[in-house]
Write a protein that holds these residues in place. Structure first.
Motif, PDB file in Angstrom:
ATOM      1  N   ASN A 307     -41.030   6.776  14.382  1.00  0.00           N
ATOM      2  CA  ASN A 307     -40.334   5.886  15.308  1.00  0.00           C
ATOM      3  C   ASN A 307     -41.222   5.550  16.506  1.00  0.00           C
ATOM      4  OD1 ASN A 307     -37.510   6.160  14.056  1.00  0.00           O
ATOM      5  ND2 ASN A 307     -38.051   8.293  14.478  1.00  0.00           N
ATOM      6  N   PHE A 308     -41.165   4.311  16.935  1.00  0.00           N
ATOM      7  CA  PHE A 308     -41.906   3.921  18.135  1.00  0.00           C
ATOM      8  C   PHE A 308     -41.189   2.756  18.816  1.00  0.00           C
ATOM      9  CE2 PHE A 308     -43.551   1.441  14.644  1.00  0.00           C
ATOM     10  CZ  PHE A 308     -43.752   0.173  15.157  1.00  0.00           C
ATOM     11  N   LEU A 309     -41.436   2.608  20.109  1.00  0.00           N
ATOM     12  CA  LEU A 309     -40.826   1.541  20.892  1.00  0.00           C
ATOM     13  C   LEU A 309     -41.692   0.286  20.875  1.00  0.00           C
ATOM     14  CD1 LEU A 309     -39.505   3.329  24.115  1.00  0.00           C
ATOM     15  CD2 LEU A 309     -38.136   2.071  22.442  1.00  0.00           C
ATOM     16  N   SER A 310     -41.038  -0.854  20.938  1.00  0.00           N
ATOM     17  CA  SER A 310     -41.767  -2.106  21.101  1.00  0.00           C
ATOM     18  C   SER A 310     -42.387  -2.155  22.497  1.00  0.00           C
ATOM     19  CB  SER A 310     -40.820  -3.292  20.909  1.00  0.00           C
ATOM     20  OG  SER A 310     -39.811  -3.272  21.908  1.00  0.00           O
ATOM     21  N   HIS A 317     -38.591   0.673  16.508  1.00  0.00           N
ATOM     22  CA  HIS A 317     -39.030   0.390  15.145  1.00  0.00           C
ATOM     23  C   HIS A 317     -39.166   1.719  14.390  1.00  0.00           C
ATOM     24  CE1 HIS A 317     -39.895  -3.836  16.022  1.00  0.00           C
ATOM     25  NE2 HIS A 317     -40.374  -3.420  17.188  1.00  0.00           N
ATOM     26  N   SER A 318     -38.733   1.730  13.146  1.00  0.00           N
ATOM     27  CA  SER A 318     -38.784   2.947  12.336  1.00  0.00           C
ATOM     28  C   SER A 318     -39.343   2.609  10.966  1.00  0.00           C
ATOM     29  CB  SER A 318     -37.392   3.558  12.185  1.00  0.00           C
ATOM     30  OG  SER A 318     -36.804   3.809  13.443  1.00  0.00           O
ATOM     31  N   ILE A 319     -40.297   3.412  10.519  1.00  0.00           N
ATOM     32  CA  ILE A 319     -40.891   3.270   9.185  1.00  0.00           C
ATOM     33  C   ILE A 319     -40.721   4.607   8.478  1.00  0.00           C
ATOM     34  CG2 ILE A 319     -42.972   2.777   7.867  1.00  0.00           C
ATOM     35  CD1 ILE A 319     -43.979   1.205  10.307  1.00  0.00           C
ATOM     36  N   GLY A 320     -40.135   4.585   7.282  1.00  0.00           N
ATOM     37  CA  GLY A 320     -39.841   5.841   6.607  1.00  0.00           C
ATOM     38  C   GLY A 320     -40.111   5.804   5.113  1.00  0.00           C
ATOM     39  N   ALA A 321     -40.231   7.000   4.539  1.00  0.00           N
ATOM     40  CA  ALA A 321     -40.385   7.166   3.094  1.00  0.00           C
ATOM     41  C   ALA A 321     -39.432   8.265   2.643  1.00  0.00           C
ATOM     42  CB  ALA A 321     -41.825   7.525   2.730  1.00  0.00           C
ATOM     43  N   ASP A 322     -38.759   8.025   1.527  1.00  0.00           N
ATOM     44  CA  ASP A 322     -37.744   8.945   1.033  1.00  0.00           C
ATOM     45  C   ASP A 322     -37.982   9.217  -0.453  1.00  0.00           C
ATOM     46  OD1 ASP A 322     -34.548   9.800   1.703  1.00  0.00           O
ATOM     47  OD2 ASP A 322     -34.983   9.391  -0.393  1.00  0.00           O
ATOM     48  N   PHE A 323     -37.861  10.484  -0.836  1.00  0.00           N
ATOM     49  CA  PHE A 323     -37.949  10.857  -2.256  1.00  0.00           C
ATOM     50  C   PHE A 323     -36.635  11.494  -2.675  1.00  0.00           C
ATOM     51  CE2 PHE A 323     -38.820  14.004  -5.612  1.00  0.00           C
ATOM     52  CZ  PHE A 323     -39.320  13.156  -6.584  1.00  0.00           C
ATOM     53  N   TYR A 324     -36.061  10.990  -3.765  1.00  0.00           N
ATOM     54  CA  TYR A 324     -34.760  11.458  -4.236  1.00  0.00           C
ATOM     55  C   TYR A 324     -34.887  11.895  -5.686  1.00  0.00           C
ATOM     56  CZ  TYR A 324     -29.668  11.447  -5.014  1.00  0.00           C
ATOM     57  OH  TYR A 324     -28.370  11.796  -5.309  1.00  0.00           O
ATOM     58  N   LEU A 325     -34.399  13.087  -5.979  1.00  0.00           N
ATOM     59  CA  LEU A 325     -34.421  13.638  -7.337  1.00  0.00           C
ATOM     60  C   LEU A 325     -33.006  14.014  -7.732  1.00  0.00           C
ATOM     61  CD1 LEU A 325     -35.878  14.904  -9.845  1.00  0.00           C
ATOM     62  CD2 LEU A 325     -36.013  17.015  -8.516  1.00  0.00           C
TER      63      LEU A 325
END
Length: 402
Positions: A307-310, A317-325
């Motif tokens: 997460n970071f501010l403009s 702004h948020s950039i993420g990665a998710d793994f689901y099993l």
């Protein structure tokens, strides 16, 4: 066509609201929880029962909150029939052979066996509504509705998830020419057909809309349960309402969250979730489809978000990665003696519809969110084990206080 137009109009309305929202000058990025949308896949059978996922909040929301998600997933597996011998000696005999050679070791027309028939083709559009209701400072209730529409995936209702886009990608970028026999059949069609081991048959055709069910989740947020980590646990009830599965599911989950504070008002959030579901604990129909013969279906989910501010400090702004099993729908031991049979047309992935019922389902999701007065999230999801349930999925979600 009216259902397609409704979904398209709803998406347009959400997009307008997303980009016309006013900014908020008092954002607290250091206290921000993760901006995760619903990421469970549009599996052609999974859409008809309850599947739980991680809740990566560290505390209940302070206000009532509405979460709206639109998703689009391309599913494909050619027609295939498989047999499950009833006789233990026959099971032992065919288990000597590789799965693809078993149909030549016995006469399936004379076999005493149960059978499965699978065919999946189309783009599944999902609409999910979730209402978060804070109860007190340590608990909250989430109430959800899930509904789906099967389409052929034609432009402009599907772009990234259409058959044409996927086959262009395979032919010109990665995968090779028609790696899953999709082009041996007409493109941009919509049909899901499943005949279970009890001879119950499900047919979902292009344009069919399904109100799949309602979900109720209660979350508890104990303080200082694990020092330095956020933690919550949930109990879940799902009420399935489609004509193919009228039943009640129950489940439980536990979620662990860690926040890392960086310089210049940046943060990293990480989370881990573990849960299980008991499907069809209560059945309202004697002829419900048999989507799974495992007593429980479990899931494991992990996520990381930056997460970071403009520059204006008005937008997060948020950039993420998710793994689901998710564990397999059917008992893996059955695959040792199941007898899949070719349909005469497919030759590369002719068995995928059956074999995927015995594999763990897992996928990666990449997400981008921006938060002002409300949070808007876009994501793309890919199954790198090539189970094609779905092949690729995209989604957009908005979340705002009421």
């Amino acid at each position: 066509m009216s259902h397609k137009f409704t979904f398209f109009a709803f998406f347009t309305l959400i997009a307008f609201k997303c980009f016309s929202q006013k900014t908020d000058n008092t954002l607290a990025i250091l206290n921000k929880d993760m901006s995760k949308p619903s990421i469970v896949s549009t599996h052609p059978y999974g859409i008809l029962f309850s599947r739980w996922q991680g809740n990566f909040q560290t505390k209940p929301l302070e206000e009532h909150n509405l979460d709206i998600s639109l998703e689009s997933g391309n599913v494909w597996s050619p027609p295939v029939t498989a047999y499950l011998p009833n006789d233990s000696e026959v099971r032992e005999f065919v288990s000597q052979f590789e799965w693809h050679a078993r149909e030549f070791s016995v006469d399936v027309n004379e076999l005493d066996a149960q059978s499965l028939e699978v065919q999946n083709d189309g783009v599944i559009k999902g609409l999910r509504l979730n209402l978060n209701i804070p109860i007190n400072s340590k608990s909250e209730l989430k109430v959800g509705i899930r509904s789906f529409l099967l389409t052929g995936g034609k432009f402009p209702f599907s772009i990234i998830t259409s058959d044409d886009t996927i086959e262009y990608f395979h032919s010109n970028i990665a995968g090779g020419e028609d790696p899953f026999d999709r082009q041996l059949y007409p493109l941009n069609q919509g049909l899901i057909r499943y005949k279970d081991r009890n001879d119950n048959e499900m047919i979902i055709e292009n344009g069919d809309f399904i109100l799949s069910g309602f979900e109720f989740s209660y979350y508890r947020y104990p303080e200082n349960f694990i020092k330095g980590f956020g933690f919550n646990y949930g109990t879940h009830i799902g009420v399935n309402t489609s004509q193919f599965n009228k039943s009640v599911d129950i489940g439980a989950s536990a979620n662990l969250i860690k926040k890392f504070l960086l310089k210049n008002e940046k943060t990293i959030n990480a989370g881990l979730s573990l849960g299980s579901t008991k499907n069809n604990l209560i059945e309202f129909n004697s002829d419900n489809m048999d989507f799974s013969n495992n007593a429980f279906i479990g899931f494991l989910e992990s996520i990381v978000e930056f997460n970071f501010l403009s520059k204006s400090k008005k937008t997060i702004h948020s950039i993420g990665a998710d793994f689901y099993l998710q564990t397999s729908l059917n008992k893996k031991s059955e695959f040792d003696y199941i007898i899949p049979t070719k349909n005469g047309t497919s030759f590369k992935s002719w068995n995928s519809g059956i074999s995927n019922l015995y594999r763990n389902n897992n996928y990666w999701t990449l997400m981008y969110s921006f938060t002002r007065k409300m949070t808007t999230t876009f994501y793309i999801q890919q199954d790198f084990t090539v189970s094609n349930n779905p092949d690729i999925q995209t989604g957009v979600r908005v979340s705002f206080n009421l």
